[in-house]
Motif scaffolding. Structure first.
Motif, PDB file in Angstrom:
ATOM      1  N   LYS A 176       0.619  -0.965  -0.183  1.00 59.08           N
ATOM      2  CA  LYS A 176      -0.158   0.025  -0.204  1.00 59.08           C
ATOM      3  C   LYS A 176       1.013   1.152  -0.046  1.00 59.08           C
ATOM      4  O   LYS A 176       0.367   2.634  -0.377  1.00 59.08           O
ATOM      5  CB  LYS A 176      -0.967  -0.067   1.207  1.00 59.08           C
ATOM      6  N   SER A 177       2.251   1.088   0.385  1.00 59.45           N
ATOM      7  CA  SER A 177       3.005   2.391   0.486  1.00 59.45           C
ATOM      8  C   SER A 177       3.364   3.057  -1.164  1.00 59.45           C
ATOM      9  O   SER A 177       3.294   2.390  -1.899  1.00 59.45           O
ATOM     10  CB  SER A 177       4.316   2.025   1.007  1.00 59.45           C
ATOM     11  N   PHE A 178       3.249   4.192  -0.957  1.00 64.60           N
ATOM     12  CA  PHE A 178       3.639   4.995  -2.259  1.00 64.60           C
ATOM     13  C   PHE A 178       4.009   6.485  -1.975  1.00 64.60           C
ATOM     14  O   PHE A 178       3.478   6.910  -0.606  1.00 64.60           O
ATOM     15  CB  PHE A 178       2.436   5.093  -3.205  1.00 64.60           C
ATOM     16  N   VAL A 179       4.641   7.254  -2.626  1.00 61.54           N
ATOM     17  CA  VAL A 179       4.743   8.634  -2.646  1.00 61.54           C
ATOM     18  C   VAL A 179       4.655   9.178  -4.014  1.00 61.54           C
ATOM     19  O   VAL A 179       5.041   8.679  -4.880  1.00 61.54           O
ATOM     20  CB  VAL A 179       6.412   8.735  -2.242  1.00 61.54           C
ATOM     21  N   ARG A 180       4.001  10.285  -3.967  1.00 66.25           N
ATOM     22  CA  ARG A 180       3.795  10.973  -5.159  1.00 66.25           C
ATOM     23  C   ARG A 180       4.191  12.275  -5.189  1.00 66.25           C
ATOM     24  O   ARG A 180       3.652  13.310  -4.449  1.00 66.25           O
ATOM     25  CB  ARG A 180       2.292  10.982  -5.473  1.00 66.25           C
ATOM     26  N   LEU A 181       4.948  12.930  -5.978  1.00 67.86           N
ATOM     27  CA  LEU A 181       5.314  14.144  -6.179  1.00 67.86           C
ATOM     28  C   LEU A 181       4.578  15.083  -7.182  1.00 67.86           C
ATOM     29  O   LEU A 181       4.469  14.494  -8.323  1.00 67.86           O
ATOM     30  CB  LEU A 181       6.921  14.327  -6.471  1.00 67.86           C
ATOM     31  N   GLY A 182       3.851  15.851  -6.729  1.00 67.90           N
ATOM     32  CA  GLY A 182       2.956  16.572  -7.682  1.00 67.90           C
ATOM     33  C   GLY A 182       3.943  17.620  -8.860  1.00 67.90           C
ATOM     34  O   GLY A 182       5.123  17.673  -8.432  1.00 67.90           O
ATOM     35  N   LEU A 183       3.318  18.218  -9.461  1.00 69.60           N
ATOM     36  CA  LEU A 183       3.815  19.027 -10.459  1.00 69.60           C
ATOM     37  C   LEU A 183       4.178  20.315  -9.893  1.00 69.60           C
ATOM     38  O   LEU A 183       3.632  20.992  -8.694  1.00 69.60           O
ATOM     39  CB  LEU A 183       2.687  19.476 -11.651  1.00 69.60           C
ATOM     40  N   ARG A 184       5.265  21.020 -10.417  1.00 67.59           N
ATOM     41  CA  ARG A 184       5.933  22.099  -9.739  1.00 67.59           C
ATOM     42  C   ARG A 184       5.034  23.516 -10.130  1.00 67.59           C
ATOM     43  O   ARG A 184       4.437  23.577 -11.281  1.00 67.59           O
ATOM     44  CB  ARG A 184       7.312  22.389 -10.436  1.00 67.59           C
ATOM     45  N   GLY A 185       4.531  24.207  -8.947  1.00 63.48           N
ATOM     46  CA  GLY A 185       3.817  25.503  -9.217  1.00 63.48           C
ATOM     47  C   GLY A 185       4.777  26.606  -9.853  1.00 63.48           C
ATOM     48  O   GLY A 185       5.883  26.318 -10.039  1.00 63.48           O
ATOM     49  N   VAL A 186       4.066  27.752  -9.791  1.00 64.29           N
ATOM     50  CA  VAL A 186       4.535  28.798 -10.340  1.00 64.29           C
ATOM     51  C   VAL A 186       5.697  29.508  -9.415  1.00 64.29           C
ATOM     52  O   VAL A 186       6.620  29.972  -9.742  1.00 64.29           O
ATOM     53  CB  VAL A 186       3.726  30.133 -10.592  1.00 64.29           C
ATOM     54  N   ASP A 187       5.528  29.172  -8.026  1.00 62.78           N
ATOM     55  CA  ASP A 187       6.272  29.335  -7.058  1.00 62.78           C
ATOM     56  C   ASP A 187       7.269  28.565  -6.797  1.00 62.78           C
ATOM     57  O   ASP A 187       8.236  28.319  -5.873  1.00 62.78           O
ATOM     58  CB  ASP A 187       5.638  29.666  -5.538  1.00 62.78           C
ATOM     59  N   LYS A 188       7.449  27.514  -7.532  1.00 63.75           N
ATOM     60  CA  LYS A 188       8.481  26.522  -7.601  1.00 63.75           C
ATOM     61  C   LYS A 188       8.506  25.488  -6.582  1.00 63.75           C
ATOM     62  O   LYS A 188       9.466  24.674  -6.308  1.00 63.75           O
ATOM     63  CB  LYS A 188       9.830  27.058  -7.857  1.00 63.75           C
ATOM     64  N   THR A 189       7.487  25.317  -5.876  1.00 63.66           N
ATOM     65  CA  THR A 189       6.973  24.131  -4.721  1.00 63.66           C
ATOM     66  C   THR A 189       6.220  23.367  -5.572  1.00 63.66           C
ATOM     67  O   THR A 189       5.437  23.424  -6.469  1.00 63.66           O
ATOM     68  CB  THR A 189       6.338  24.682  -3.808  1.00 63.66           C
ATOM     69  N   SER A 190       6.275  21.875  -4.777  1.00 66.26           N
ATOM     70  CA  SER A 190       5.521  20.892  -5.455  1.00 66.26           C
ATOM     71  C   SER A 190       4.987  20.147  -4.144  1.00 66.26           C
ATOM     72  O   SER A 190       5.259  20.158  -3.117  1.00 66.26           O
ATOM     73  CB  SER A 190       6.660  19.810  -5.844  1.00 66.26           C
ATOM     74  N   ALA A 191       3.695  19.569  -4.385  1.00 67.16           N
ATOM     75  CA  ALA A 191       3.005  18.959  -3.350  1.00 67.16           C
ATOM     76  C   ALA A 191       3.615  17.381  -3.335  1.00 67.16           C
ATOM     77  O   ALA A 191       3.909  17.006  -4.323  1.00 67.16           O
ATOM     78  CB  ALA A 191       1.605  18.759  -3.644  1.00 67.16           C
TER      79      ALA A 191
END
Length: 54
Positions: free
Chosen positions: A22-37
């Motif tokens: 069940k384990s996973f890690v998902r990196l979201g898209l980079r936003g305009v402020d260069k941060t990612s969820a």
């Protein structure tokens, strides 16, 4: 397999295998402020490691 039997002689429990599945890690898209969820589910060992590093 021989190495695994030395490292984990009792074998993995069903709960442990289920947690790993069940384990996973998902990196979201980079936003305009260069941060990612960052979202996900981690196992207890990874959590302990993460907590130790922060």
């Amino acid at each position: 397999m021989r190495l695994l039997s030395c490292v984990d002689p009792g074998g993995s429990s069903e709960d442990e295998r289920d947690r790993r599945r069940k384990s996973f890690v998902r990196l979201g898209l980079r936003g305009v402020d260069k941060t990612s969820a960052l979202t996900g589910l981690i196992d207890p060992e990874t959590r302990a490691c993460w907590k130790w590093c922060s």
